[in-house]
Design a protein around this motif. Structure first.
Motif, mmCIF file in Angstrom:
data_model
loop_
_atom_site.group_PDB
_atom_site.id
_atom_site.type_symbol
_atom_site.label_atom_id
_atom_site.label_comp_id
_atom_site.label_asym_id
_atom_site.label_seq_id
_atom_site.Cartn_x
_atom_site.Cartn_y
_atom_site.Cartn_z
ATOM 1 N N TYR A 253 8.448 3.580 0.233
ATOM 2 C CA TYR A 253 8.025 2.440 1.067
ATOM 3 C C TYR A 253 7.040 2.954 2.106
ATOM 4 C CZ TYR A 253 8.868 -1.674 4.165
ATOM 5 O OH TYR A 253 8.755 -2.790 4.953
ATOM 6 N N LEU A 254 5.812 2.417 2.106
ATOM 7 C CA LEU A 254 4.781 2.898 3.015
ATOM 8 C C LEU A 254 4.714 2.021 4.257
ATOM 9 C CD1 LEU A 254 1.825 3.855 0.651
ATOM 10 C CD2 LEU A 254 3.967 5.050 1.120
ATOM 11 N N HIS A 255 4.487 2.659 5.390
ATOM 12 C CA HIS A 255 4.347 1.928 6.645
ATOM 13 C C HIS A 255 2.905 1.455 6.802
ATOM 14 C CE1 HIS A 255 8.351 2.710 8.277
ATOM 15 N NE2 HIS A 255 8.265 3.872 7.662
ATOM 16 N N VAL A 256 2.753 0.172 7.093
ATOM 17 C CA VAL A 256 1.440 -0.453 7.212
ATOM 18 C C VAL A 256 1.355 -1.149 8.569
ATOM 19 C CG1 VAL A 256 -0.177 -2.082 6.180
ATOM 20 C CG2 VAL A 256 1.407 -0.812 4.712
ATOM 21 N N HIS A 257 0.230 -0.988 9.250
ATOM 22 C CA HIS A 257 0.048 -1.590 10.568
ATOM 23 C C HIS A 257 -0.997 -2.696 10.491
ATOM 24 C CE1 HIS A 257 2.360 1.658 12.477
ATOM 25 N NE2 HIS A 257 1.734 2.454 11.638
ATOM 26 N N PRO A 258 -0.664 -3.945 10.882
ATOM 27 C CA PRO A 258 -1.636 -5.031 10.830
ATOM 28 C C PRO A 258 -2.429 -5.150 12.125
ATOM 29 C CG PRO A 258 0.497 -5.911 11.431
ATOM 30 C CD PRO A 258 0.686 -4.419 11.258
ATOM 31 N N GLU A 259 -3.650 -5.637 12.006
ATOM 32 C CA GLU A 259 -4.378 -6.070 13.189
ATOM 33 C C GLU A 259 -3.830 -7.446 13.581
ATOM 34 O OE1 GLU A 259 -6.402 -4.578 15.067
ATOM 35 O OE2 GLU A 259 -6.954 -2.802 13.913
ATOM 36 N N PRO A 260 -3.608 -7.684 14.879
ATOM 37 C CA PRO A 260 -2.999 -8.961 15.279
ATOM 38 C C PRO A 260 -3.906 -10.171 15.070
ATOM 39 C CG PRO A 260 -3.641 -7.685 17.209
ATOM 40 C CD PRO A 260 -3.824 -6.791 16.023
ATOM 41 N N GLU A 261 -5.229 -9.958 15.017
ATOM 42 C CA GLU A 261 -6.167 -11.054 14.829
ATOM 43 C C GLU A 261 -7.037 -10.772 13.607
ATOM 44 O OE1 GLU A 261 -5.930 -13.760 16.521
ATOM 45 O OE2 GLU A 261 -4.459 -12.971 17.948
ATOM 46 N N LEU A 262 -7.704 -11.825 13.120
ATOM 47 C CA LEU A 262 -8.604 -11.659 11.987
ATOM 48 C C LEU A 262 -9.780 -10.767 12.381
ATOM 49 C CD1 LEU A 262 -8.693 -15.338 10.638
ATOM 50 C CD2 LEU A 262 -7.391 -13.407 9.703
ATOM 51 N N VAL A 263 -10.267 -9.992 11.446
ATOM 52 C CA VAL A 263 -11.425 -9.127 11.653
ATOM 53 C C VAL A 263 -12.535 -9.619 10.736
ATOM 54 C CG1 VAL A 263 -12.328 -6.779 11.524
ATOM 55 C CG2 VAL A 263 -9.964 -7.172 12.263
ATOM 56 N N GLY A 265 -13.053 -12.565 9.899
ATOM 57 C CA GLY A 265 -12.472 -13.570 9.024
ATOM 58 C C GLY A 265 -11.498 -13.035 7.999
ATOM 59 N N ALA A 266 -11.226 -11.723 8.018
ATOM 60 C CA ALA A 266 -10.331 -11.120 7.037
ATOM 61 C C ALA A 266 -9.029 -10.661 7.692
ATOM 62 C CB ALA A 266 -11.014 -9.932 6.351
ATOM 63 N N ILE A 267 -7.965 -10.616 6.885
ATOM 64 C CA ILE A 267 -6.687 -10.059 7.331
ATOM 65 C C ILE A 267 -6.770 -8.548 7.131
ATOM 66 C CG2 ILE A 267 -4.183 -10.158 7.072
ATOM 67 C CD1 ILE A 267 -4.598 -12.776 5.482
ATOM 68 N N GLN A 268 -6.674 -7.792 8.214
ATOM 69 C CA GLN A 268 -6.891 -6.351 8.101
ATOM 70 C C GLN A 268 -5.640 -5.558 8.450
ATOM 71 O OE1 GLN A 268 -10.724 -4.482 9.056
ATOM 72 N NE2 GLN A 268 -9.630 -3.238 10.549
ATOM 73 N N PHE A 269 -5.441 -4.484 7.697
ATOM 74 C CA PHE A 269 -4.320 -3.576 7.906
ATOM 75 C C PHE A 269 -4.854 -2.148 7.927
ATOM 76 C CE2 PHE A 269 -2.864 -7.284 5.598
ATOM 77 C CZ PHE A 269 -1.689 -7.639 6.245
ATOM 78 N N TRP A 270 -3.999 -1.246 8.426
ATOM 79 C CA TRP A 270 -4.286 0.184 8.393
ATOM 80 C C TRP A 270 -3.181 0.856 7.580
ATOM 81 C CZ3 TRP A 270 -8.792 2.097 10.232
ATOM 82 C CH2 TRP A 270 -9.557 1.229 11.032
ATOM 83 N N LEU A 271 -3.599 1.562 6.537
ATOM 84 C CA LEU A 271 -2.660 2.106 5.569
ATOM 85 C C LEU A 271 -2.889 3.602 5.386
ATOM 86 C CD1 LEU A 271 -0.616 1.867 3.166
ATOM 87 C CD2 LEU A 271 -2.579 1.265 1.735
ATOM 88 N N THR A 272 -1.792 4.352 5.313
ATOM 89 C CA THR A 272 -1.860 5.780 5.013
ATOM 90 C C THR A 272 -1.090 6.029 3.723
ATOM 91 O OG1 THR A 272 -1.803 6.241 7.388
ATOM 92 C CG2 THR A 272 -1.508 8.098 5.910
ATOM 93 N N THR A 273 -1.792 6.441 2.677
ATOM 94 C CA THR A 273 -1.129 6.759 1.410
ATOM 95 C C THR A 273 -0.788 8.249 1.383
ATOM 96 O OG1 THR A 273 -3.341 6.927 0.425
ATOM 97 C CG2 THR A 273 -2.106 4.905 0.034
ATOM 98 N N PRO A 274 0.438 8.601 0.981
ATOM 99 C CA PRO A 274 0.859 9.994 1.032
ATOM 100 C C PRO A 274 0.286 10.868 -0.075
ATOM 101 C CG PRO A 274 2.619 8.635 0.179
ATOM 102 C CD PRO A 274 1.534 7.695 0.602
ATOM 103 N N GLY A 275 -0.172 10.280 -1.170
ATOM 104 C CA GLY A 275 -0.676 11.099 -2.259
ATOM 105 C C GLY A 275 -1.116 10.241 -3.428
ATOM 106 N N PRO A 276 -1.600 10.859 -4.491
ATOM 107 C CA PRO A 276 -2.060 10.096 -5.658
ATOM 108 C C PRO A 276 -0.908 9.400 -6.371
ATOM 109 C CG PRO A 276 -2.046 12.456 -6.129
ATOM 110 C CD PRO A 276 -1.753 12.310 -4.667
ATOM 111 N N GLY A 277 -1.257 8.403 -7.149
ATOM 112 C CA GLY A 277 -0.254 7.661 -7.904
ATOM 113 C C GLY A 277 -0.623 6.200 -7.976
ATOM 114 N N ARG A 278 0.272 5.406 -8.547
ATOM 115 C CA ARG A 278 0.074 3.954 -8.603
ATOM 116 C C ARG A 278 0.981 3.292 -7.579
ATOM 117 N NH1 ARG A 278 -0.234 1.260 -14.419
ATOM 118 N NH2 ARG A 278 1.896 2.077 -14.627
ATOM 119 N N TYR A 279 0.433 2.266 -6.930
ATOM 120 C CA TYR A 279 1.138 1.556 -5.869
ATOM 121 C C TYR A 279 1.039 0.052 -6.125
ATOM 122 C CZ TYR A 279 0.909 5.980 -3.293
ATOM 123 O OH TYR A 279 1.025 7.291 -2.912
#
Length: 301
Positions: A253-263, A265-279
């Protein structure tokens, strides 16, 4: 009368004590005291805003923790997920009851409110189908409960995502996971092919972004109606969307941080993937008073 050496020593000791007290006070002001308990505002630990246009970046010493997948164990960070019920029949309404216990096996009853809720429960079958995002309610003894239907037979994974408040005010944000079983013939489904767009209830959702293992990168989602217009999006869980990312295989389960407002006009998040693979990505968004979920498969090289 004390001699000069004694007076000088007393002044030095007093100055050190004063400096420590001042430093502690400033730390409480700048770093914040304990987050509010149930019913309070969001924890400061959940804030993760960036300047517009920010690209992939590292968070230094905290990057390893940010990239580490959660939900892989029933115990972590001094807390344990203890189910109080777990018998389910596929397709029939049931109830999941559980407690979060501390290192002394005491039921935890104080939680910070993060993304508008003190507890987020994610349920998905081990082939990454049947996604559900639920919000249990807590009794006075610390027992959480929520109606739950497992629509098909198989092994399901339940994730409890929360921030516990210790007696001294320390906050611990963590995700614990446990398997649930709905007996019956289980035929796992193949993961859908990667795609940058998804359709749900007549809405088309597309995303833009790159996935760089070990780096925090922006991920933007745009929603359009069947006629091509942009529908008015509504706040959901303190932002304009909520994103859950699970790794195929171990269901990390990956931790994702959202921006509180649209950027833009888009819904934006900040994501850190730990390594290669399918998600598998699950985007919850609200429009017209209804919450919908768009799902995506991505491959991280």
């Amino acid at each position: 009368m004390p001699d000069r050496a004694t007076v000088r020593l007393a002044l030095v000791v007093g100055g050190l004590v004063l400096a420590v007290l001042l430093g502690f006070g400033l730390g409480r002001i700048n770093g914040g005291g304990p987050a509010s308990a149930m019913g309070g505002s969001d924890s400061a630990l959940a804030d993760h805003t960036h300047a517009p246009g920010a690209g992939a970046h590292s968070h230094g010493t905290g990057q390893a923790e940010a990239a580490e997948a959660g939900g892989l164990a029933v115990s972590r960070d001094g807390y344990t997920l203890a189910p109080r019920s777990g018998d389910f029949t596929a397709g029939q309404a049931g109830e999941l009851r559980f407690q979060i216990r501390d290192g002394q096996r005491r039921a935890v009853t104080r939680f910070a409110v993060v993304h508008d809720k003190p507890m987020h429960l994610i349920v998905v079958r081990r082939d990454l189908t049947g996604y559900q995002h639920l919000h249990p309610t807590m009794a006075a003894d610390g027992t959480w409960s929520v109606p739950l239907t497992l629509p098909e037979p198989g092994i399901w994974r339940a994730y409890a995502d929360f921030t516990a408040l210790a007696d001294d005010g320390r906050q611990t944000a963590t995700t614990l996971g446990v398997d649930l079983v709905a007996p019956g013939r289980y035929v796992p489904r193949a993961l859908p092919a990667p795609t940058a767009t998804a359709t749900v209830d007549g809405f088309t959702v597309g995303y833009q972004g790159t996935f760089d293992p070990g780096l925090t990168t922006p991920l933007s989602f745009r929603v359009s109606a069947a006629d091509g217009t942009v529908p008015p999006l509504e706040h959901y869980l303190g932002a304009y969307g909520h994103l859950v990312v699970l790794r195929e295989g171990d269901l990390g389960y990956l931790h994702v941080h959202p921006e509180p407002e649209l950027v833009d006009g888009a819904i934006q998040f900040w994501l850190t993937t730990p390594g290669p693979g399918r998600y598998r990505l699950y985007l919850d968004f609200a429009t017209g008073g209804e919450v919908r979920t768009a799902e995506f498969t991505v491959t991280v090289p």
